[in-house]
Design an enzyme around this catalytic site. Structure first.
Site, mmCIF file in Angstrom:
data_model
loop_
_atom_site.group_PDB
_atom_site.id
_atom_site.type_symbol
_atom_site.label_atom_id
_atom_site.label_comp_id
_atom_site.label_asym_id
_atom_site.label_seq_id
_atom_site.Cartn_x
_atom_site.Cartn_y
_atom_site.Cartn_z
ATOM 1 N N ILE A 103 0.849 -1.204 0.000
ATOM 2 C CA ILE A 103 0.000 0.000 0.000
ATOM 3 C C ILE A 103 0.880 1.249 0.000
ATOM 4 C CG2 ILE A 103 -1.794 1.295 1.228
ATOM 5 C CD1 ILE A 103 -2.733 -1.392 2.447
ATOM 6 N N ILE A 125 -4.021 5.524 7.575
ATOM 7 C CA ILE A 125 -4.846 4.573 6.818
ATOM 8 C C ILE A 125 -4.532 3.129 7.254
ATOM 9 C CG2 ILE A 125 -5.288 6.017 4.790
ATOM 10 C CD1 ILE A 125 -2.935 4.587 3.375
ATOM 11 N N SER A 126 -3.882 2.986 8.412
ATOM 12 C CA SER A 126 -3.528 1.615 8.840
ATOM 13 C C SER A 126 -4.521 1.102 9.873
ATOM 14 C CB SER A 126 -2.092 1.567 9.352
ATOM 15 O OG SER A 126 -1.911 2.422 10.462
ATOM 16 N N ARG A 127 -4.243 1.306 11.146
ATOM 17 C CA ARG A 127 -5.174 0.963 12.215
ATOM 18 C C ARG A 127 -5.094 2.067 13.269
ATOM 19 N NH1 ARG A 127 -6.997 -1.962 9.012
ATOM 20 N NH2 ARG A 127 -7.300 -4.222 9.123
ATOM 21 N N ASP A 129 -8.598 7.583 8.597
ATOM 22 C CA ASP A 129 -9.622 6.646 8.109
ATOM 23 C C ASP A 129 -9.881 5.575 9.164
ATOM 24 O OD1 ASP A 129 -11.456 5.600 6.187
ATOM 25 O OD2 ASP A 129 -10.017 3.995 5.758
ATOM 26 N N GLU A 180 -13.901 1.979 16.689
ATOM 27 C CA GLU A 180 -14.609 2.440 15.487
ATOM 28 C C GLU A 180 -16.069 2.049 15.621
ATOM 29 O OE1 GLU A 180 -12.564 0.696 12.193
ATOM 30 O OE2 GLU A 180 -10.873 2.064 12.357
ATOM 31 N N HIS A 208 -13.406 4.161 8.094
ATOM 32 C CA HIS A 208 -12.635 2.974 7.678
ATOM 33 C C HIS A 208 -13.112 2.492 6.295
ATOM 34 C CE1 HIS A 208 -10.260 -0.704 9.340
ATOM 35 N NE2 HIS A 208 -10.132 -0.614 8.019
ATOM 36 N N ILE A 209 -12.895 3.357 5.325
ATOM 37 C CA ILE A 209 -13.416 3.044 3.982
ATOM 38 C C ILE A 209 -12.295 2.791 2.965
ATOM 39 C CG2 ILE A 209 -15.677 4.148 4.195
ATOM 40 C CD1 ILE A 209 -14.449 6.671 2.894
ATOM 41 N N GLY A 210 -11.111 2.431 3.485
ATOM 42 C CA GLY A 210 -9.983 2.174 2.579
ATOM 43 C C GLY A 210 -10.299 1.199 1.457
HETATM 44 O O1 LIG Z 1 -7.137 -4.538 6.392
HETATM 45 C C1 LIG Z 1 -7.607 -4.091 5.354
HETATM 46 O O2 LIG Z 1 -7.346 -4.558 4.253
HETATM 47 C C2 LIG Z 1 -8.577 -2.977 5.382
HETATM 48 O O3 LIG Z 1 -8.474 -2.225 6.530
HETATM 49 C C3 LIG Z 1 -9.960 -3.519 5.222
HETATM 50 O O4 LIG Z 1 -10.527 -3.750 6.398
#
Ligand SMILES: O=C(O)[C@H](O)CO
Length: 394
Positions: free
Chosen positions: A228, A308-310, A334, A339, A358-360
């Site tokens: 990513i 965009i991770s956690r 995100d 959440e 969390h819409i990645g």
């Molecule tokens: O881990 C992932 O790929 C995204 O966060 C989808 O939940």
């Protein structure tokens, strides 16, 4: 200065991103049981041969015998309603390989079904698999996670049952990188505030008393240059950004050259130099609260943090403090923990924060590709073939 109420944000963000809180509704584990016969995955062969070639792996033969309709192994889907038809598509895809059963059906007829079940398909990252479920499934072989992050699964516990875990790294890379770019641009150009002004019935003429900053030629620091992170770097290059990256374990020299990125052996150097810091690491014990008060203090006061991770990769209390005290300019997230955030969480009331639900990977294409990748993983595991994307406990 930045924009006003969080309540208005929850209206505007779905409008901006063209969807409702779709990701939040994806709590739909699919449980597949497997018959005796094998089924060749045409989709897998078409789409993943490319990935395998690029990964230098050999093509996996998932079996040669094509099943008759009645022989398909069973699959359980929890809830496919209310998600704009996306999950109906997904169910149709799974139905080509498995017979679908709902979780309700499974729970209502556990004794009959438990022995049949050889694989579990976890849709999105929320559902957790507990010991009780594993104990009830004596023939379970594989848990196929739809998504790359498996921090919601207890890998060691699952492995102690002799069960394999797989994920879908290929499907998630582009859409997640897109969300990273979208958040960076939205925060830099204060898109949400602008949108609120344009939508407000009180707006008589367009005039703003604030300015954004430019992404073009700015310095982007990517923490976690995996697949990513690499896609983010590719996109950032088109914006003429100076790209820095930090990986804890592995320097990626070839990728560096391909996208013109500079390696920072010390994360501190990246934090000090970047205008935008993007977090793209997996959540592990090592990355838990990777960004705390000290790290935020190293960033420029004009810098923006994008996650965009956690959520748990950031110490959220420290982030609130840093945003309140203008230690950094802004944050665009995100992911958070939990959440969604409780309605009274201070992050929801800060004017220099953008939060998306969390819409990645919440795109029609990603959901489909994740399902295809997961199906290929399940079929390989069930046929004792090499698994394209297996995740091992550390
Ligand atoms: O881990 C992932 O790929 C995204 O966060 C989808 O939940």
């Amino acid at each position: 200065m930045f924009r006003s109420k969080a309540s208005s944000l929850s209206t505007v963000i779905p409008l901006m991103f063209g969807q409702s809180n779709l990701a939040c509704k994806f709590f739909h584990p699919v449980i597949a049981s497997h018959g005796l016969c094998c089924h060749r995955s045409v989709i897998y062969k078409q789409r993943y041969r490319m990935h395998q070639l690029s990964a230098g792996r050999r093509t996996i033969n998932t079996g040669t015998k094509v099943m008759a309709e009645g022989e398909l192994p069973s699959v359980l889907i929890l809830d496919i309603g209310g998600t704009h038809g996306v999950l109906e598509d997904l169910a149709a895809l799974l139905k080509k390989h498995f017979h679908l059963i709902t979780m309700k059906e499974f729970l209502g007829n556990k004794e009959e079904m438990r022995k049949k079940i050889q694989s579990i398909f976890v849709f999105e990252c929320r559902p957790t698999i507990d010991r009780e479920l594993l104990e009830s499934l004596p023939n379970l072989k594989v848990i196929a996670n739809s998504g790359v992050g498996v921090d919601h699964l207890d890998l060691k516990m699952i492995s102690s049952f002799g069960v394999k875990v797989t994920n879908t790294p290929h499907a998630v890379a582009d859409p997640t990188a897109d969300i990273g770019m979208a958040l960076m641009l939205a925060s830099a150009r204060r898109l949400v505030e602008g949108c609120l002004i344009a939508l407000s019935p009180d707006t008589k003429y367009f005039a703003v008393d604030w300015l954004g900053v430019e992404v073009t030629r700015a310095t982007l620091g990517i923490i976690g240059m995996g697949s990513i992170g690499y896609k983010v770097a590719q996109r950032a290059r088109a914006f003429n950004m100076r790209i820095l990256y930090h990986n804890r374990n592995q320097r990626r020299k070839e990728d560096e050259e391909a996208v013109g990125a500079h390696y920072c052996a010390k994360m501190e150097d990246l934090l000090q130099q970047s205008d935008f810091v993007m977090l793209v690491v997996n959540l592990t014990p090592e990355t838990h609260k990777l960004i705390g008060k000290k790290e935020l203090g190293l960033m420029k006061p004009t810098a923006t943090l994008i996650n965009i991770s956690r959520g748990a990769v950031i110490d959220q209390d420290a982030l609130v403090e840093a945003l309140q005290n203008k230690v950094i300019r802004a944050a665009a997230l995100d992911v958070t923990y939990p959440e969604p955030l409780p309605r009274d969480h201070p992050l929801l009331n800060l004017s220099n924060v953008i939060i998306t639900p969390h819409i990645g990977t919440a795109t029609v294409q990603a959901i489909r590709m994740m399902a295809e990748e997961a199906i290929a993983n399940m079929l390989a595991a069930l046929n004792d073939q090499p698994i394209p994307s297996e995740v091992f406990p550390k």
